[in-house]
Write a protein that holds these residues in place. Structure first.
Motif, PDB file in Angstrom:
ATOM      1  N   SER A   8       0.757  -1.172  -0.033  1.00 34.41           N
ATOM      2  CA  SER A   8      -0.007  -0.083   0.181  1.00 34.41           C
ATOM      3  C   SER A   8       0.905   1.130   0.234  1.00 34.41           C
ATOM      4  O   SER A   8       0.553   2.235   0.721  1.00 34.41           O
TER       5      SER A   8
ATOM      6  N   TYR B 272      -1.170  -4.282  -3.140  1.00 35.18           N
ATOM      7  CA  TYR B 272      -2.213  -3.308  -2.880  1.00 35.18           C
ATOM      8  C   TYR B 272      -3.477  -4.512  -2.671  1.00 35.18           C
ATOM      9  O   TYR B 272      -3.630  -5.282  -3.166  1.00 35.18           O
TER      10      TYR B 272
ATOM     11  N   LYS C 193      -7.325  -4.640  -3.503  1.00 28.97           N
ATOM     12  CA  LYS C 193      -8.196  -4.405  -4.783  1.00 28.97           C
ATOM     13  C   LYS C 193      -9.216  -3.357  -4.382  1.00 28.97           C
ATOM     14  O   LYS C 193      -9.583  -2.780  -5.296  1.00 28.97           O
TER      15      LYS C 193
ATOM     16  N   LYS D 203      -9.247   1.633  -4.020  1.00 33.97           N
ATOM     17  CA  LYS D 203      -9.065   2.168  -5.212  1.00 33.97           C
ATOM     18  C   LYS D 203      -8.380   3.558  -5.328  1.00 33.97           C
ATOM     19  O   LYS D 203      -7.840   4.030  -6.237  1.00 33.97           O
TER      20      LYS D 203
ATOM     21  N   TYR E  72      -4.770   3.225  -6.537  1.00 37.73           N
ATOM     22  CA  TYR E  72      -4.500   2.797  -7.632  1.00 37.73           C
ATOM     23  C   TYR E  72      -3.390   3.791  -8.589  1.00 37.73           C
ATOM     24  O   TYR E  72      -2.813   3.106  -9.306  1.00 37.73           O
TER      25      TYR E  72
ATOM     26  N   ALA F 263      -0.255   2.850  -7.158  1.00 36.90           N
ATOM     27  CA  ALA F 263       0.508   1.651  -8.018  1.00 36.90           C
ATOM     28  C   ALA F 263       0.732   1.821  -9.145  1.00 36.90           C
ATOM     29  O   ALA F 263       1.591   1.167  -9.619  1.00 36.90           O
TER      30      ALA F 263
ATOM     31  N   PHE G 226      -2.413  -7.443  -6.791  1.00 35.73           N
ATOM     32  CA  PHE G 226      -3.534  -7.125  -5.880  1.00 35.73           C
ATOM     33  C   PHE G 226      -4.222  -8.239  -4.960  1.00 35.73           C
ATOM     34  O   PHE G 226      -4.159  -9.204  -5.690  1.00 35.73           O
TER      35      PHE G 226
END
Length: 260
Positions: A117, A203, A205, A208, A211, A214, A228
């Protein structure tokens, strides 16, 4: 209780297991206790190393302001103290930013990293707002409330909450505030392409809002792999420990074989 002199400050650390060393790095307010499931689940195969950053948990208050370079130097001192030449680094949330800083500063002491994360900068409105709120609450008057909120959010059970909270409130609000503040201004995105070490990014899923981070890391880092975890958000070390541990085991095993 194992302690190390971190240039005038006593730092708490814990080592369990043998084999390839993995150093775990926690975000502000949380402590090494946040990696209890990694300590228990990975130490059968690896040397798992956790520590409390200055002013956090059982480590002493730091008169030097908390910055990522200061924490990176403390990690190097810890490796020296333990007689470890190289290690994998596993950073959670802003702890992942410190792992990135370590690989840039001491690439010769790193085998690679697991970023959980993680981010190389804090550039979206939502995350900046959350950290800015934590900065305001990281003071003696509201520290207990902040500690309760953060540790509850990272807890999978009431027992985990009790352990995380009891360690968190041992910290010093001043150093925790500094860690949060430095996280707001840190940005190493333009240096990512210079990191040629293997990196696993993990991370949730359902996380969000992360993202963008990521995808940014995946685009910029030359030797990275992005994974994920289904049905999870941000708090992976405690709430998806089994999946995370399996990913770490596979990652370290593959790159150990390449080194050999």
């Amino acid at each position: 209780m194992p302690m190390m002199d971190g240039k005038g400050v006593s730092l708490y650390y814990h080592v369990k297991g043998n084999g390839t060393p993995i150093v775990f790095i926690h975000p502000p307010l949380l402590t090494s206790e946040n990696f209890r499931y990694q300590m228990d689940g990975l130490s059968q195969d690896y040397k798992v190393i956790t520590f409390d950053i200055r002013g956090h948990g059982r480590s002493q208050y730091s008169y030097q302001s908390i910055t990522y370079p200061l924490i990176v130097d403390d990690i190097k001192r810890l490796l020296d103290h333990l007689g470890i030449k190289k290690a994998f680094l596993c950073g959670y949330s802003t702890g992942a930013s410190i792992a990135l800083e370590f690989m840039q500063t001491y690439s010769d002491r790193s085998l690679g990293s697991i970023l959980v994360s993680g981010m190389s900068e804090v550039s979206d409105f939502y995350l900046r707002k959350r950290i800015s709120l934590a900065v305001k609450l990281a003071n003696p008057r509201t520290f207990s409330f902040l500690a309760q909120a953060i540790t509850w959010g990272n807890s999978d059970t009431k027992e985990t909450f009790r352990k995380l909270y009891n360690e968190a409130v041992k910290g010093d609000a001043r150093n925790i505030n500094q860690y949060y503040q430095y996280s707001l201004k840190y940005n190493c995105t333009n240096q990512l392409e210079n990191i040629d070490l293997p990196i696993l990014m993990v991370y949730g899923k359902k996380d969000k809002s992360f993202y963008r981070y990521a995808n940014l890391l995946k685009e910029k880092l030359p030797c990275s792999d992005l994974k994920f975890i289904d049905k999870e958000k941000h708090q992976i070390p405690t709430k998806a420990s089994g999946e995370l541990n399996h990913l770490i085991i596979d990652f370290v095993r593959v790159h150990n074989e390449k080194i050999r």
